[in-house]
Design a protein around this motif. Structure first.
Motif, PDB file in Angstrom:
ATOM      1  N   GLY A  70       0.811  -1.219   0.000  1.00 56.39           N
ATOM      2  CA  GLY A  70       0.000   0.000   0.000  1.00 56.39           C
ATOM      3  C   GLY A  70       0.839   1.262   0.000  1.00 56.39           C
ATOM      4  O   GLY A  70       0.507   2.247  -0.667  1.00 56.39           O
ATOM      5  N   GLN A  71       1.972   1.228   0.735  1.00 57.32           N
ATOM      6  CA  GLN A  71       2.808   2.428   0.816  1.00 57.32           C
ATOM      7  C   GLN A  71       3.412   2.778  -0.537  1.00 57.32           C
ATOM      8  O   GLN A  71       3.480   3.952  -0.917  1.00 57.32           O
ATOM      9  CB  GLN A  71       3.917   2.211   1.852  1.00 57.32           C
ATOM     10  CG  GLN A  71       4.576   3.495   2.341  1.00 57.32           C
ATOM     11  CD  GLN A  71       5.740   3.932   1.471  1.00 57.32           C
ATOM     12  OE1 GLN A  71       6.311   3.121   0.745  1.00 57.32           O
ATOM     13  NE2 GLN A  71       6.095   5.214   1.551  1.00 57.32           N
TER      14      GLN A  71
ATOM     15  N   ALA B 231      -4.392   2.120  -3.216  1.00 59.46           N
ATOM     16  CA  ALA B 231      -3.780   2.043  -1.889  1.00 59.46           C
ATOM     17  C   ALA B 231      -4.845   1.925  -0.803  1.00 59.46           C
ATOM     18  O   ALA B 231      -4.657   1.203   0.191  1.00 59.46           O
ATOM     19  CB  ALA B 231      -2.904   3.265  -1.640  1.00 59.46           C
ATOM     20  N   MET B 232      -5.957   2.624  -0.965  1.00 55.72           N
ATOM     21  CA  MET B 232      -7.037   2.526   0.022  1.00 55.72           C
ATOM     22  C   MET B 232      -7.553   1.094   0.129  1.00 55.72           C
ATOM     23  O   MET B 232      -7.809   0.588   1.235  1.00 55.72           O
ATOM     24  CB  MET B 232      -8.193   3.454  -0.357  1.00 55.72           C
ATOM     25  CG  MET B 232      -7.941   4.921  -0.044  1.00 55.72           C
ATOM     26  SD  MET B 232      -9.401   5.911  -0.430  1.00 55.72           S
ATOM     27  CE  MET B 232      -8.709   7.568  -0.298  1.00 55.72           C
ATOM     28  N   THR B 233      -7.692   0.427  -1.016  1.00 59.58           N
ATOM     29  CA  THR B 233      -8.144  -0.971  -0.997  1.00 59.58           C
ATOM     30  C   THR B 233      -7.147  -1.848  -0.255  1.00 59.58           C
ATOM     31  O   THR B 233      -7.528  -2.709   0.557  1.00 59.58           O
ATOM     32  CB  THR B 233      -8.318  -1.478  -2.441  1.00 59.58           C
ATOM     33  OG1 THR B 233      -9.291  -0.672  -3.111  1.00 59.58           O
ATOM     34  CG2 THR B 233      -8.780  -2.929  -2.457  1.00 59.58           C
ATOM     35  N   THR B 234      -5.866  -1.640  -0.504  1.00 51.44           N
ATOM     36  CA  THR B 234      -4.827  -2.445   0.151  1.00 51.44           C
ATOM     37  C   THR B 234      -4.811  -2.204   1.654  1.00 51.44           C
ATOM     38  O   THR B 234      -4.750  -3.159   2.455  1.00 51.44           O
ATOM     39  CB  THR B 234      -3.453  -2.113  -0.452  1.00 51.44           C
ATOM     40  OG1 THR B 234      -3.487  -2.355  -1.863  1.00 51.44           O
ATOM     41  CG2 THR B 234      -2.363  -2.957   0.185  1.00 51.44           C
TER      42      THR B 234
ATOM     43  N   SER C 144      -7.698  -3.788   3.420  1.00 51.47           N
ATOM     44  CA  SER C 144      -7.417  -5.216   3.641  1.00 51.47           C
ATOM     45  C   SER C 144      -6.489  -5.399   4.834  1.00 51.47           C
ATOM     46  O   SER C 144      -6.690  -6.304   5.668  1.00 51.47           O
ATOM     47  CB  SER C 144      -6.791  -5.816   2.381  1.00 51.47           C
ATOM     48  OG  SER C 144      -6.501  -7.182   2.566  1.00 51.47           O
ATOM     49  N   ALA C 145      -5.465  -4.535   4.959  1.00 54.31           N
ATOM     50  CA  ALA C 145      -4.561  -4.608   6.117  1.00 54.31           C
ATOM     51  C   ALA C 145      -5.320  -4.372   7.410  1.00 54.31           C
ATOM     52  O   ALA C 145      -5.069  -5.044   8.429  1.00 54.31           O
ATOM     53  CB  ALA C 145      -3.451  -3.573   5.957  1.00 54.31           C
ATOM     54  N   LEU C 146      -6.248  -3.431   7.408  1.00 53.77           N
ATOM     55  CA  LEU C 146      -7.044  -3.149   8.609  1.00 53.77           C
ATOM     56  C   LEU C 146      -7.888  -4.352   8.994  1.00 53.77           C
ATOM     57  O   LEU C 146      -7.927  -4.752  10.171  1.00 53.77           O
ATOM     58  CB  LEU C 146      -7.922  -1.926   8.355  1.00 53.77           C
ATOM     59  CG  LEU C 146      -8.923  -1.572   9.469  1.00 53.77           C
ATOM     60  CD1 LEU C 146      -8.203  -1.232  10.766  1.00 53.77           C
ATOM     61  CD2 LEU C 146      -9.823  -0.417   9.030  1.00 53.77           C
TER      62      LEU C 146
END
Length: 706
Positions: free
Chosen positions: A151-152, A163-166, A169-171
């Motif tokens: 994402g970064q 990046a928001m989608t990634t 998913s991390a959240l």
């Protein structure tokens, strides 16, 4: 003695209203408002925002290194199993290779490693890309740093939506694997907040006025991404404070990010509160030589600068400069930016020599770091252009803006808003130099860019408005009305009928129609402008006085003297409140009151008004002389106007003539003649009204003949 047209004085008064109001309208075209106070919030992607939470390699547990291969069978002779590297270990190793590439600045290679590591985990766990659920989840902790780093780099490339989608998913993975109040969840929340913060910056270039996702907060548009960013940051702050304590560096990072959201909303007091809290933590935990500490110091200085607390602002700017010079040396982009910010403060404090020295130093540092063709060099050139514009060095300003435009057209997209701003600044200089064709060309180029990008936009309306004014100033009233009417329609559509910018365009159209003697329509437009301004600004505001003045002009021209006196009197009341008793505008309104009372036959009241107007003009003349005698150290309202005093004396002389007061009449006419000469005009401008034979001289009877 000669004669002058009575309409000339009326038009000059109307122009006063028009030109003064013009200064309050064009936000995109106004020098020193949008550009000179550019909000450069210090940020670099390697620190400060909290977007690179997982910078280290991941450890590998020896006990999990090997796993039985999916195709292994028992050998009949030696009873041996077939082993292979665990997919979790393989993904971790590939991720760690990506970390090495990342540290070496090889971002494309790092991205390939991160993507490959994620793919290995997905295949090994049967994860289906899409929504993360308790059943569709990668059940291994290494997925968190992998997703964060994927994402970064997406964020670094500017792919905010991806990046928001990634990060989402991390959240979800963090919440399922560790629980909703874990620090990993807070890290993902913080990163999502940063993405929405930058999405809001991107939205500011779009037509927010047509967006259902835009609301009002303190009179300023608040977009959905702003609200989302603030909510995400507050969740992250709560979790981090709970788990890490109130003085942890990650808490400071989120505090800093919340401060930036408040800056986006022009809430500088609130921003300062969060910046100061972040500064305390970073000073304590990281030391005063830390870049993160310096970045927050700069942000706090930015807010103080916006609040006008210049001494405190420059102190924090210099703190950032100290650290930046230590870390980067003089030839660095951020050294250039902070030097430019310090220069702005000296400019605002009227310390012009120091400001120019710092602007030039800033430009040298920027060029050494970035070369000539970079958007930040264009930004620095535009700031220097603003400086020269304020100093009325228009040729130097023109040179800076042209160089900035040349760079912007080479390095920025053709529809970038910075190009529109620079074109508008160039157009404004040409307009002030009465170079109407060049001014119209610059603004029309800006308009063409805006029209390609938007169907309807407030900046299009504003530019149409300015082009209309240029055509009016060059004498093409018909073309001017065409542009102004289009601007009015668009402003009504986008801003509503009761917006202050709508009132400005109404005044401009009304002024043109007034000059064309279309008084009934001009009166309607001026009256609507007055209603809007009284509603939005209150009754005691200078812009309200302008509208009242224009209505009075129309009444005077139509011979409705009672109504004209009423509106001039109300104009005078407002001007005395907002400008003081001895201002040039007060003098001019008194002059017009004198004209109307004279036309209505009330010579006594007319004489009082003309005399009061003259007293103010003389006091302004004395103020100018005093300022010159002390080297110009005292601020002056405006220079004296001998022609204005001459006109007023001319009117006073005519009233004395009508009343048969010969001595004061001659005194007034003689002084008016002298002042016209002082102004570089012919004394034949003195106009004598009435008939000399109507005067009755008292002569003694002749002596008896001897």
């Amino acid at each position: 003695m000669g004669a002058t047209s009575s309409n000339a004085s009326v038009d000059s008064m109307c122009n006063r209203s028009q030109l003064q109001q013009q200064q309050n309208d064009e936000e995109v075209n106004k020098l020193g408002a949008g550009v000179a106070r550019t909000s450069y919030i210090y940020q670099r992607m390697d620190f400060d925002e909290g977007m690179h939470s997982f910078a280290n390699v991941e450890a590998i547990e020896a006990s999990k290194f090997w796993t039985v291969g999916p195709s292994s069978v028992y050998a009949p002779k030696d009873n041996m199993k077939c082993y292979e590297v665990s997919p979790i270990v393989e993904a971790t190793l590939v991720f760690n290779v990506g970390q090495v590439h990342r540290r070496r600045g090889e971002f494309d290679a790092a991205a390939k490693s991160y993507d490959r590591a994620l793919e290995i985990l997905q295949i090994a766990t049967g994860f289906v890309p899409g929504e993360v659920t308790n059943k569709n989840v990668i059940q291994h902790p290494v997925v968190i740093p992998i997703l964060h780093n994927v994402g970064q780099l997406q964020y670094r490339r500017g792919d905010l939506n991806v990046a928001m989608t990634t990060y989402t998913s991390a959240l979800k993975h963090a919440q399922i694997l560790y629980g909703p109040r874990h620090v990993h969840a807070a890290s993902a929340l913080n990163c999502l907040g940063v993405l929405h913060y930058h999405a809001n910056s991107s939205e500011s270039d779009e037509d927010s006025t047509n967006s259902a996702e835009t609301t009002k907060k303190n009179g300023k548009p608040e977009r959905s991404s702003t609200r989302k960013a603030m909510g995400l940051f507050r969740q992250a702050l709560s979790i981090r404070t709970e788990n890490l304590g109130p003085d942890h560096v990650d808490v400071a990072t989120t505090l800093n990010n919340i401060g930036r959201i408040h800056v986006q909303q022009d809430e500088f007091d609130k921003a300062l509160h969060f910046y100061e809290d972040a500064l305390v933590i970073r000073r304590k935990r990281l030391g005063t030589n830390s870049l993160d500490y310096a970045a927050t110091a700069f942000n706090a200085g930015q807010s103080l600068h916006q609040k006008g607390e210049l001494d405190q602002a420059v102190e924090l700017y210099r703190e950032f400069l100290r650290v930046a010079l230590m870390k980067f040396g003089h030839s660095h982009r951020d050294v250039a930016v902070v030097l430019s910010g310090i220069a702005q403060i000296h400019q605002e404090k009227r310390e012009y020599d120091k400001a120019l020295e710092l602007y030039e130093e800033s430009l040298c540092a920027g060029r050494a770091a970035l070369g000539e063709y970079h958007s930040e060099i264009a930004m620095l050139l535009n700031r220097m252009g603003n400086f020269y514009f304020e100093r009325e060095r228009l040729e130097d300003a023109l040179r800076c803006y042209r160089r900035g435009l040349r760079i912007e057209r080479r390095v920025l997209p053709t529809d970038h808003p910075n190009i529109v701003v620079t074109l508008s600044n160039l157009g404004e200089i040409h307009r002030q130099r009465y170079e109407w064709d060049d001014a119209a060309t610059m603004y029309c180029d800006a308009l063409e860019i805006l029209r390609k990008k938007y169907e309807n936009h407030v900046d299009i309306a504003s530019t149409l408005n300015t082009i209309g004014l240029i055509h009016d100033q060059r004498g093409d009233a018909c073309l001017s009305l065409r542009y102004l009417q289009e601007a009015l329609i668009m402003r009504r559509k986008l801003l509503g009928d009761d917006h202050i910018d709508v009132s400005a365009t109404l005044v401009y159209i009304g002024t043109i129609l007034y000059r064309k003697s279309v008084f009934s329509v001009a009166m309607e437009l001026f009256s609507e402008a007055l209603r809007i301004r009284q509603t939005v600004l209150g009754r005691d505001h200078r812009d309200v006085a302008f509208a009242l003045y224009n209505i009075a002009l129309v009444h005077q021209q139509r011979g409705c003297y009672e109504q004209a006196i009423e509106y001039y009197a109300e104009t005078l009341r407002v001007e005395k409140i907002v400008l003081g008793e001895r201002h040039r505008d007060v003098s001019m309104t008194l002059f017009k009151l004198g004209e109307v009372n004279k036309a209505a036959g009330d010579l006594e009241e007319a004489l009082k008004c003309f005399q009061k107007s003259l007293d103010i003009e003389r006091s302004l003349d004395e103020s100018t002389s005093s300022s010159e005698s002390d080297g110009g150290r005292r601020p002056q309202q405006t220079s004296s106007d001998p022609a204005a005093m001459a006109r007023t004396l001319n009117e006073i002389g005519n009233i004395h003539l009508a009343r048969g007061d010969v001595v004061p009449m001659m005194d007034a006419f003689n002084e008016a003649s002298r002042l016209y000469r002082t102004a570089g005009l012919s004394p034949n401008n003195v106009v004598v009204s009435g008939h000399l034979y109507a005067l009755e001289f008292s002569c003694p009877e002749a002596a008896p003949a001897a």
